[in-house]
Design an enzyme around this catalytic site. Structure first.
Site, PDB file in Angstrom:
ATOM      1  N   TYR A 112     -12.258 -36.872  31.340  1.00 25.73           N
ATOM      2  CA  TYR A 112     -11.492 -35.616  31.454  1.00 25.73           C
ATOM      3  C   TYR A 112     -12.346 -34.399  31.069  1.00 25.73           C
ATOM      4  CZ  TYR A 112      -7.854 -32.229  30.000  1.00 25.73           C
ATOM      5  OH  TYR A 112      -7.082 -31.112  29.814  1.00 25.73           O
TER       6      TYR A 112
ATOM      7  N   SER B  91     -13.596 -34.027  16.683  1.00 26.11           N
ATOM      8  CA  SER B  91     -12.168 -33.742  16.851  1.00 26.11           C
ATOM      9  C   SER B  91     -11.619 -33.079  15.599  1.00 26.11           C
ATOM     10  CB  SER B  91     -11.438 -35.062  17.087  1.00 26.11           C
ATOM     11  OG  SER B  91     -10.050 -34.911  16.904  1.00 26.11           O
TER      12      SER B  91
ATOM     13  N   TYR C  11      -9.760 -44.369  14.849  1.00 24.28           N
ATOM     14  CA  TYR C  11     -10.357 -43.411  15.787  1.00 24.28           C
ATOM     15  C   TYR C  11     -10.953 -42.234  15.008  1.00 24.28           C
ATOM     16  CZ  TYR C  11     -10.562 -39.336  18.852  1.00 24.28           C
ATOM     17  OH  TYR C  11     -10.982 -38.194  19.498  1.00 24.28           O
TER      18      TYR C  11
ATOM     19  N   LYS D  95     -15.059 -40.675  14.338  1.00 25.33           N
ATOM     20  CA  LYS D  95     -15.561 -39.290  14.446  1.00 25.33           C
ATOM     21  C   LYS D  95     -16.200 -38.874  13.125  1.00 25.33           C
ATOM     22  CE  LYS D  95     -14.242 -38.610  18.673  1.00 25.33           C
ATOM     23  NZ  LYS D  95     -15.259 -38.768  19.719  1.00 25.33           N
TER      24      LYS D  95
ATOM     25  N   ARG E  13       0.505 -26.955  17.296  1.00 24.01           N
ATOM     26  CA  ARG E  13      -0.892 -27.331  17.548  1.00 24.01           C
ATOM     27  C   ARG E  13      -1.620 -26.186  18.232  1.00 24.01           C
ATOM     28  NH1 ARG E  13       0.629 -30.715  14.826  1.00 24.01           N
ATOM     29  NH2 ARG E  13       0.626 -32.991  15.048  1.00 24.01           N
TER      30      ARG E  13
ATOM     31  N   ARG F  47       6.911 -38.992  14.855  1.00 21.83           N
ATOM     32  CA  ARG F  47       5.898 -39.998  15.190  1.00 21.83           C
ATOM     33  C   ARG F  47       5.016 -40.168  13.944  1.00 21.83           C
ATOM     34  NH1 ARG F  47       1.788 -38.803  20.156  1.00 21.83           N
ATOM     35  NH2 ARG F  47       1.076 -37.172  18.739  1.00 21.83           N
ATOM     36  N   PRO F  48       4.848 -41.424  13.488  1.00 20.58           N
ATOM     37  CA  PRO F  48       4.052 -41.616  12.269  1.00 20.58           C
ATOM     38  C   PRO F  48       2.656 -40.998  12.416  1.00 20.58           C
ATOM     39  CG  PRO F  48       5.041 -43.692  12.973  1.00 20.58           C
ATOM     40  CD  PRO F  48       5.309 -42.695  14.063  1.00 20.58           C
TER      41      PRO F  48
HETATM   42  P1  NAD Z   1     -12.033 -39.673  28.458  1.00 19.01           P
HETATM   43  O1  NAD Z   1     -11.563 -41.015  28.075  1.00 19.01           O
HETATM   44  O2  NAD Z   1     -11.453 -39.029  29.658  1.00 19.01           O
HETATM   45  O3  NAD Z   1     -13.628 -39.658  28.599  1.00 19.01           O
HETATM   46  C1  NAD Z   1     -14.454 -40.540  27.868  1.00 19.01           C
HETATM   47  C2  NAD Z   1     -15.371 -41.200  28.882  1.00 19.01           C
HETATM   48  O4  NAD Z   1     -16.265 -42.101  28.220  1.00 19.01           O
HETATM   49  C3  NAD Z   1     -14.609 -42.022  29.920  1.00 19.01           C
HETATM   50  O5  NAD Z   1     -15.051 -41.620  31.195  1.00 19.01           O
HETATM   51  C4  NAD Z   1     -14.998 -43.469  29.620  1.00 19.01           C
HETATM   52  O6  NAD Z   1     -15.010 -44.256  30.782  1.00 19.01           O
HETATM   53  C5  NAD Z   1     -16.369 -43.288  28.989  1.00 19.01           C
HETATM   54  N1  NAD Z   1     -16.787 -44.348  28.039  1.00 19.01           N
HETATM   55  C6  NAD Z   1     -16.125 -44.793  26.954  1.00 19.01           C
HETATM   56  N2  NAD Z   1     -16.853 -45.732  26.322  1.00 19.01           N
HETATM   57  C7  NAD Z   1     -18.016 -45.868  27.008  1.00 19.01           C
HETATM   58  C8  NAD Z   1     -19.175 -46.682  26.852  1.00 19.01           C
HETATM   59  N3  NAD Z   1     -19.278 -47.581  25.876  1.00 19.01           N
HETATM   60  N4  NAD Z   1     -20.162 -46.562  27.746  1.00 19.01           N
HETATM   61  C9  NAD Z   1     -20.088 -45.673  28.777  1.00 19.01           C
HETATM   62  N5  NAD Z   1     -19.008 -44.883  28.982  1.00 19.01           N
HETATM   63  C10 NAD Z   1     -17.990 -44.987  28.110  1.00 19.01           C
HETATM   64  O7  NAD Z   1     -11.823 -38.718  27.172  1.00 19.01           O
HETATM   65  P2  NAD Z   1     -11.925 -37.152  27.051  1.00 19.01           P
HETATM   66  O8  NAD Z   1     -10.554 -36.634  26.796  1.00 19.01           O
HETATM   67  O9  NAD Z   1     -12.734 -36.590  28.131  1.00 19.01           O
HETATM   68  O10 NAD Z   1     -12.695 -37.060  25.660  1.00 19.01           O
HETATM   69  C11 NAD Z   1     -14.098 -36.967  25.599  1.00 19.01           C
HETATM   70  C12 NAD Z   1     -14.510 -37.041  24.140  1.00 19.01           C
HETATM   71  O11 NAD Z   1     -13.851 -36.001  23.410  1.00 19.01           O
HETATM   72  C13 NAD Z   1     -14.145 -38.347  23.448  1.00 19.01           C
HETATM   73  O12 NAD Z   1     -15.195 -38.708  22.582  1.00 19.01           O
HETATM   74  C14 NAD Z   1     -12.907 -37.990  22.657  1.00 19.01           C
HETATM   75  O13 NAD Z   1     -12.791 -38.793  21.505  1.00 19.01           O
HETATM   76  C15 NAD Z   1     -13.185 -36.539  22.276  1.00 19.01           C
HETATM   77  N6  NAD Z   1     -11.958 -35.779  22.015  1.00 19.01           N
HETATM   78  C16 NAD Z   1     -10.988 -35.727  22.970  1.00 19.01           C
HETATM   79  C17 NAD Z   1      -9.802 -35.042  22.704  1.00 19.01           C
HETATM   80  C18 NAD Z   1      -8.690 -35.000  23.725  1.00 19.01           C
HETATM   81  O14 NAD Z   1      -7.554 -34.709  23.356  1.00 19.01           O
HETATM   82  N7  NAD Z   1      -8.947 -35.263  25.002  1.00 19.01           N
HETATM   83  C19 NAD Z   1      -9.623 -34.392  21.463  1.00 19.01           C
HETATM   84  C20 NAD Z   1     -10.653 -34.429  20.530  1.00 19.01           C
HETATM   85  C21 NAD Z   1     -11.818 -35.134  20.816  1.00 19.01           C
HETATM   86  N1  UFG Z   2       4.640 -34.998  21.157  1.00 19.38           N
HETATM   87  C1  UFG Z   2       5.986 -35.181  21.405  1.00 19.38           C
HETATM   88  N2  UFG Z   2       6.339 -36.075  22.382  1.00 19.38           N
HETATM   89  C2  UFG Z   2       5.420 -36.779  23.104  1.00 19.38           C
HETATM   90  C3  UFG Z   2       4.051 -36.575  22.839  1.00 19.38           C
HETATM   91  C4  UFG Z   2       3.696 -35.687  21.846  1.00 19.38           C
HETATM   92  O1  UFG Z   2       6.838 -34.573  20.768  1.00 19.38           O
HETATM   93  O2  UFG Z   2       5.811 -37.587  23.963  1.00 19.38           O
HETATM   94  C5  UFG Z   2       4.250 -34.038  20.113  1.00 19.38           C
HETATM   95  C6  UFG Z   2       3.507 -34.692  18.968  1.00 19.38           C
HETATM   96  O3  UFG Z   2       4.390 -35.192  18.019  1.00 19.38           O
HETATM   97  C7  UFG Z   2       2.655 -33.523  18.464  1.00 19.38           C
HETATM   98  C8  UFG Z   2       2.390 -32.683  19.713  1.00 19.38           C
HETATM   99  O4  UFG Z   2       3.361 -33.095  20.671  1.00 19.38           O
HETATM  100  O5  UFG Z   2       3.415 -32.767  17.590  1.00 19.38           O
HETATM  101  C9  UFG Z   2       1.014 -32.893  20.285  1.00 19.38           C
HETATM  102  O6  UFG Z   2       0.799 -34.286  20.415  1.00 19.38           O
HETATM  103  P1  UFG Z   2      -0.452 -34.885  21.212  1.00 19.38           P
HETATM  104  O7  UFG Z   2      -0.336 -36.376  21.150  1.00 19.38           O
HETATM  105  O8  UFG Z   2      -0.590 -34.243  22.544  1.00 19.38           O
HETATM  106  O9  UFG Z   2      -1.681 -34.357  20.349  1.00 19.38           O
HETATM  107  P2  UFG Z   2      -2.048 -34.629  18.816  1.00 19.38           P
HETATM  108  O10 UFG Z   2      -2.107 -33.278  18.176  1.00 19.38           O
HETATM  109  O11 UFG Z   2      -1.210 -35.643  18.186  1.00 19.38           O
HETATM  110  O12 UFG Z   2      -3.477 -35.318  19.015  1.00 19.38           O
HETATM  111  C10 UFG Z   2      -4.602 -34.581  19.346  1.00 19.38           C
HETATM  112  C11 UFG Z   2      -5.621 -35.433  20.128  1.00 19.38           C
HETATM  113  C12 UFG Z   2      -6.209 -36.506  19.257  1.00 19.38           C
HETATM  114  C13 UFG Z   2      -6.665 -35.951  17.938  1.00 19.38           C
HETATM  115  C14 UFG Z   2      -5.538 -35.191  17.274  1.00 19.38           C
HETATM  116  C15 UFG Z   2      -5.887 -34.605  15.941  1.00 19.38           C
HETATM  117  O13 UFG Z   2      -5.022 -36.007  21.258  1.00 19.38           O
HETATM  118  O14 UFG Z   2      -7.335 -37.042  19.912  1.00 19.38           O
HETATM  119  O15 UFG Z   2      -5.144 -34.127  18.139  1.00 19.38           O
HETATM  120  O16 UFG Z   2      -6.637 -33.463  16.089  1.00 19.38           O
HETATM  121  F1  UFG Z   2      -7.066 -36.961  17.124  1.00 19.38           F
END
Ligand code: NAD
Ligand code: UFG
Length: 337
Positions: A11, A124, A148, A152, A230, A291-292
């Site tokens: 993504y 993150s 997770y 990080k 958030r 949600r826990p």
């Molecule tokens: P994503 O899952 O869409 O992208 C991660 C990519 O890494 C995927 O394409 C997956 O196929 C690839 N991948 C995973 N393990 C691999 C491996 N061992 N070898 C090769 N490829 C591998 O996730 P994203 O939302 O694009 O997130 C990217 C990064 O940002 C992640 O590290 C995630 O933890 C971090 N992050 C994401 C969010 C969020 O909400 N999307 C928030 C904070 C941090």
């Molecule tokens: N929520 C709902 N209903 C749903 C899904 C989410 O009410 O079906 C609420 C959650 O309780 C939260 C808010 O929407 O209050 C946002 O939830 P997300 O799951 O979209 O995002 P989070 O803030 O929980 O998680 C994000 C990232 C994680 C990261 C975390 C902490 O997705 O990768 O922030 O920074 F670890």
């Protein structure tokens, strides 16, 4: 300049890939497609009119990864690849430690062997744990509450140690807040497998009729309307932050943690109402139990990103909601349609 993206088909990786190509960088992607589709990079090529060199491999396979470094002269790496589902990490912790930590160590060892000195890492806001002073600034103590999150936390420490030991290395730890939305073309976006865990993909699937209703997890939090708040950030703003971070790495050494957020929190109810208003579509919802693990609220201090990277989020909530909905409407089955 040649930039290697690990997880480049994911993504955030695919949006960053497009932004890098737009700004004139050459890009190589390494991905095992465990949570992505090759279609994402095909569309990035189509949108940019440029090529992306692509390797399908698992970063834990060090021999395979070595070939990427042998075959290319890489100037910087952006390390997105990792497993990212908080809930799944609680039930499968070893998968998360194995995938996220081994991948990072392999990448770092090869970077050292091939003298690649610039690294941007996807961290993150989860590393702030349950901090209660807002906004969250980078000097706060970090602590985590899920495997997770600990990956990080640990990777941040590994990278700090590596940058301390090798004074030529330059590392930026980007702490993302809540990335949402999609490219305005509607061609690339977030394509979660199965039922989404995150709020915005869940909302778009309810709006399109694929899921019956949204359950809002709790309305008794210590926030103005009782639902969690958030810091949502448009994925295209986030992508630009990576390009700025690569530029910063190239002219500095050491290791810096930098938040990428807007600095403005929105509650779950505000998100749902703004999605319905901007897109003129209904999203049925009910209030359910908490949600826990959810914290009441969290938002970023954006001062360090502005000061060090010259970066600031430009897109607002309406853009995030509009672009998320356009992506969903144009791609009802994601990349598999
Ligand atoms: P994503 O899952 O869409 O992208 C991660 C990519 O890494 C995927 O394409 C997956 O196929 C690839 N991948 C995973 N393990 C691999 C491996 N061992 N070898 C090769 N490829 C591998 O996730 P994203 O939302 O694009 O997130 C990217 C990064 O940002 C992640 O590290 C995630 O933890 C971090 N992050 C994401 C969010 C969020 O909400 N999307 C928030 C904070 C941090
Ligand atoms: N929520 C709902 N209903 C749903 C899904 C989410 O009410 O079906 C609420 C959650 O309780 C939260 C808010 O929407 O209050 C946002 O939830 P997300 O799951 O979209 O995002 P989070 O803030 O929980 O998680 C994000 C990232 C994680 C990261 C975390 C902490 O997705 O990768 O922030 O920074 F670890």
């Amino acid at each position: 300049m040649v930039v290697l993206l690990t997880g480049g088909a994911g993504y955030i990786g695919s949006h960053t890939c497009l932004e890098l190509l737009k700004q004139g960088y050459d890009v190589i992607s390494v991905d095992n497609y465990c949570n992505a589709s090759p279609e994402a990079l095909r569309r990035v090529r189509e949108l940019s009119g440029r090529d992306v060199k692509e390797y399908r491999l698992d970063l834990r396979d060090k021999q395979a990864l070595r070939r990427v470094f042998e075959e290319n002269k890489i100037d910087a790496c952006v390390h997105f690849a990792g497993l990212k589902a908080v809930g799944e990490s609680v039930s499968k912790p070893l998968d998360y430690y194995d995938n996220n930590l081994i991948s990072t160590i392999n990448l770092l060892e090869l970077m050292a062997q091939f003298d690649v000195r610039n690294l941007v890492f996807s961290s993150s806001a989860t590393v702030y744990g349950r901090a209660d002073t807002m906004p969250l600034d980078e000097s706060l103590k970090t602590w985590c509450y899920s495997p997770y999150g600990w990956t990080k936390f640990m990777i941040e420490q590994i990278l700090r140690d590596a940058a301390f030991a090798n004074q030529a290395l330059s590392v930026v730890l980007l702490r993302y807040f809540n990335p949402v939305g999609a490219h305005p073309s509607g061609r690339i976006g977030e394509d979660p497998l199965g039922i989404p865990n995150n709020l915005i993909p869940f909302v778009t699937k309810v709006a399109i009729g694929e899921l019956p209703k949204l359950v809002i997890y709790g309305n008794d939090y210590n926030t103005p309307d009782g639902t969690c708040r958030r810091d949502y950030i448009h994925v295209c703003d986030l992508a630009k932050g990576h390009v700025d971070a690569i530029r910063y790495c190239d002219s500095h050494t050491g290791c810096e943690a930098i938040n990428l957020g807007t600095g403005v929190p929105y509650s779950v109810l505000e998100i749902v109402n703004s999605f319905m208003r901007v897109n003129q579509v209904d999203v049925p919802y009910s209030i359910g139990p908490r949600r826990p693990g959810d914290v009441d609220e969290c938002w970023a201090s954006t001062e360090k990103a502005r000061r060090l990277l010259g970066w600031k989020a430009e897109k607002g909530l309406d853009d995030m909601m509009r672009d998320a909905w356009r992506w969903q409407q144009l791609n009802p089955k994601g990349y598999h349609g």
